[in-house]
Design a protein around this motif. Structure first.
Motif, PDB file in Angstrom:
ATOM      1  N   GLN A 160       0.819  -1.215   0.000  1.00  0.00           N
ATOM      2  CA  GLN A 160       0.000   0.000   0.000  1.00  0.00           C
ATOM      3  C   GLN A 160       0.852   1.263   0.000  1.00  0.00           C
ATOM      4  O   GLN A 160       0.326   2.362  -0.149  1.00  0.00           O
ATOM      5  CB  GLN A 160      -0.941   0.012   1.198  1.00  0.00           C
ATOM      6  N   LEU A 219      -0.994   4.970  -0.894  1.00  0.00           N
ATOM      7  CA  LEU A 219      -2.205   4.875  -0.068  1.00  0.00           C
ATOM      8  C   LEU A 219      -1.837   5.040   1.398  1.00  0.00           C
ATOM      9  O   LEU A 219      -2.603   5.589   2.180  1.00  0.00           O
ATOM     10  CB  LEU A 219      -2.895   3.528  -0.278  1.00  0.00           C
ATOM     11  N   SER A 242      -9.625   2.778   0.461  1.00  0.00           N
ATOM     12  CA  SER A 242      -8.300   2.603  -0.136  1.00  0.00           C
ATOM     13  C   SER A 242      -8.417   2.055  -1.546  1.00  0.00           C
ATOM     14  O   SER A 242      -7.749   2.525  -2.465  1.00  0.00           O
ATOM     15  CB  SER A 242      -7.455   1.642   0.701  1.00  0.00           C
TER      16      SER A 242
END
Lengths: 288, 268
Positions: free
Chosen positions: A53, A58, B180
């Motif tokens: 991620q 993110l 996300s």
């Protein structure tokens, strides 16, 4: 050639300063070359998902740097959304994020967010669904009417339609049957070939990693434990088993045969290679 | 991250307050609130503050977490203070602002209200900080048991509460994941007009609702597979038992409203 993705001394701590504080990734260094196909393996909780991620911004590193095309994505003036179009990330069970009225609209969500013209969006939707093998007749249906496997294809097509140069997937074949797994790998191969893209794959299945990637990164307890070509990594059977990871069955059989004095090289770690080697030994009048 | 919000979050620990019977804690908080709302003089507020301070020390909750918990209500506290300062009738002192002036009575009322709100919230936070949601619902079920005679569905209510509480973190996690995933597809939640931002929530809400229904369905199946059939004849794994120390705490807490109300009637 310069690395397309570089991670420098990355550390990520969740809920810092509370009793729930937990460091998921610690001091990780990585660099990935354009066109590489990398597999990341490790236990549940070894930090794989946290690590990936960071690839598209993110998560923000607690410390350390993430560089895409040599530029720090968290530097001032950097456009984080542009990074996300360049590094596509497919989450685990991506079929749970479908939301649009039709499959085509859902696949178009990413390209539309990029601000592309309508005909370019339509072309990408067509191309992406062809890569994942979704029939055109399904595009006008509701995504919720599809079967489980088709839903997953549609969701992955939604990321592929952004045509990222780096495609990162978190356990894309989790919960699929063996045939579904094979098809998944085939479609990742197609995408990679068509776009010359880098593919980074998180997986639990050693067999899958062994058969499909040209570099393996093993994560253990928030750190990179091993990093190298599959033949190199899978020859360390004992070390991998010591941290509770399996090696591919074929690599284990090869290691056992090697211990008994058979000429089975360390480059044998897939079923196909093992079969070939054994047949050669037999044909050559070997021990068995 | 959504994960970082504290919504009366439970802090695991093994302090005196953590070990106290949850039923006693629940009743004590009610007694504390009754006392707090009757406090009206420096002396009574002092007593309440002392009681709260003892509880905070016994709970072992770091002061920083307490102040972080209060962050959510700063606005309300500030608003109450300002309203009381300017809108309490009485003798004017000092500044005039938009035709209103601060009154002496206003200052008194503002200080009292702010103290009351802060102490109320700290007190109730202590309860949720030291009691897990599960024992809280167990306590509620046990305390409400007499209502069963009136055919009030006590067990069902408690079960609904525990399921709801149990799924708050799960759904928060799920929401985080969906946000996300959509961000990874270039979704933008932070810019644009209010309408655009509201529309940007659709890609989150649709998957979230679908997954909530799916989970509910799975949970119902799982409960049925284990022969769940409501509260009839159901026993608890952890039976709540009051020890002498629990009764002693209850007695001390009962003294609080008694003392405050006595002092109030005496005009102290």
């Amino acid at each position: 050639m310069n690395p397309i993705l570089e991670i420098q001394q990355l550390t990520h701590t969740y809920s810092a300063g509370t009793p729930f504080q937990r460091t998921a990734v610690e001091g990780v260094d990585l660099s990935v070359m354009p066109g590489e196909c990398v597999g990341i393996i490790g236990h549940t909780g070894s930090g794989k998902s946290t690590l990936i991620q960071h690839f598209n911004g993110l998560l923000k590193p607690t410390s350390g740097h993430v560089l895409v095309d040599g530029r720090d994505i968290w530097a001032k003036g950097s456009d984080i959304r542009a990074v996300r179009f360049r590094v596509g990330l497919v989450f685990q069970y991506p079929e749970y994020q479908l939301f649009e009225e039709t499959v085509a609209q859902d696949i178009a969500f990413g390209p539309k967010n990029m601000g592309l013209a309508a005909d370019e969006v339509a072309r990408r939707v067509r191309d992406a669904s062809a890569v994942v093998g979704l029939d055109e007749s399904l595009l006008s249906q509701s995504p919720f009417a599809l079967s489980g496997g088709q839903k997953r294809r549609a969701a992955i097509a939604g990321v592929m339609a952004m045509e990222p140069d780096v495609l990162v997937l978190d356990e894309p074949s989790a919960g699929l049957d063996p045939r579904g797994r094979q098809e998944m790998m085939a479609m990742l191969g197609r995408y990679r070939q068509q776009r010359g893209a880098t593919v980074i794959l998180v997986s639990h299945s050693m067999e899958e990693i062994a058969a499909n990637v040209d570099r393996v990164i093993v994560m253990n307890q928030s750190k990179v434990f091993m990093d190298g070509a599959p033949r190199e990594v899978f020859s360390h059977v004992a070390e991998l088993e010591a941290v509770g990871l399996d090696v591919p069955q074929s690599a284990r059989i090869a290691a056992l045969l090697r211990d008994r004095g058979l000429a089975v090289g360390e480059d044998v770690y897939t079923v196909a290679a093992l079969a070939r080697r054994l047949l050669a030994l037999k044909g050559g009048g070997g021990v068995c | 991250m959504l994960k970082d919000i504290t919504l009366g979050q439970f802090f695991p620990g093994d302090t005196f307050l953590h070990r106290l019977d949850p039923r006693i804690k629940l009743v004590c908080v009610v007694l504390y609130i009754v006392a707090l709302f009757n406090a009206n003089s420096p002396l009574t507020y002092g007593i309440m503050f002392l009681a709260l301070a003892v509880a905070v020390i016994l709970s072992g909750v770091p002061l920083r977490s307490l102040t972080r918990g209060l962050k959510a209500v700063y606005i309300i506290v500030l608003f109450t203070a300002v309203m009381n300062l300017f809108f309490t009738p009485g003798t004017a002192v000092g500044a005039t602002w938009l035709g209103r002036h601060i009154t002496a009575e206003g200052i008194r009322a503002a200080v009292a209200m702010v103290l009351r709100i802060v102490m109320l919230i700290t007190g109730t936070f202590l309860l949720t900080y030291t009691t897990s949601p599960i024992s809280l619902t167990d306590a509620l079920e046990s305390l409400l048991r007499p209502l069963k005679k009136l055919r009030f569905p006590v067990h069902e209510l408690a079960m609904m509460m525990s399921i709801a509480l149990r799924f708050i973190p799960t759904l928060i996690e799920e929401t985080d994941k969906i946000i996300s995933a959509q961000k990874a597809r270039g979704a933008d939640f932070e810019s644009g007009s209010l309408l655009r931002r509201a529309r940007a929530l659709v890609p989150i809400l649709v998957p979230l609702f679908i997954s909530a229904f799916r989970r509910a369905d799975e949970l119902a199946t799982a409960m049925e597979c284990r022969c769940y059939h409501g509260g009839q004849g159901r026993t608890a794994l952890h039976v709540l038992r009051c020890r002498a120390v629990d009764w002693a705490v209850l007695f001390l807490c009962a003294l609080l409203p008694a003392a405050v109300i006595t002092l109030k009637t005496l005009g102290l």
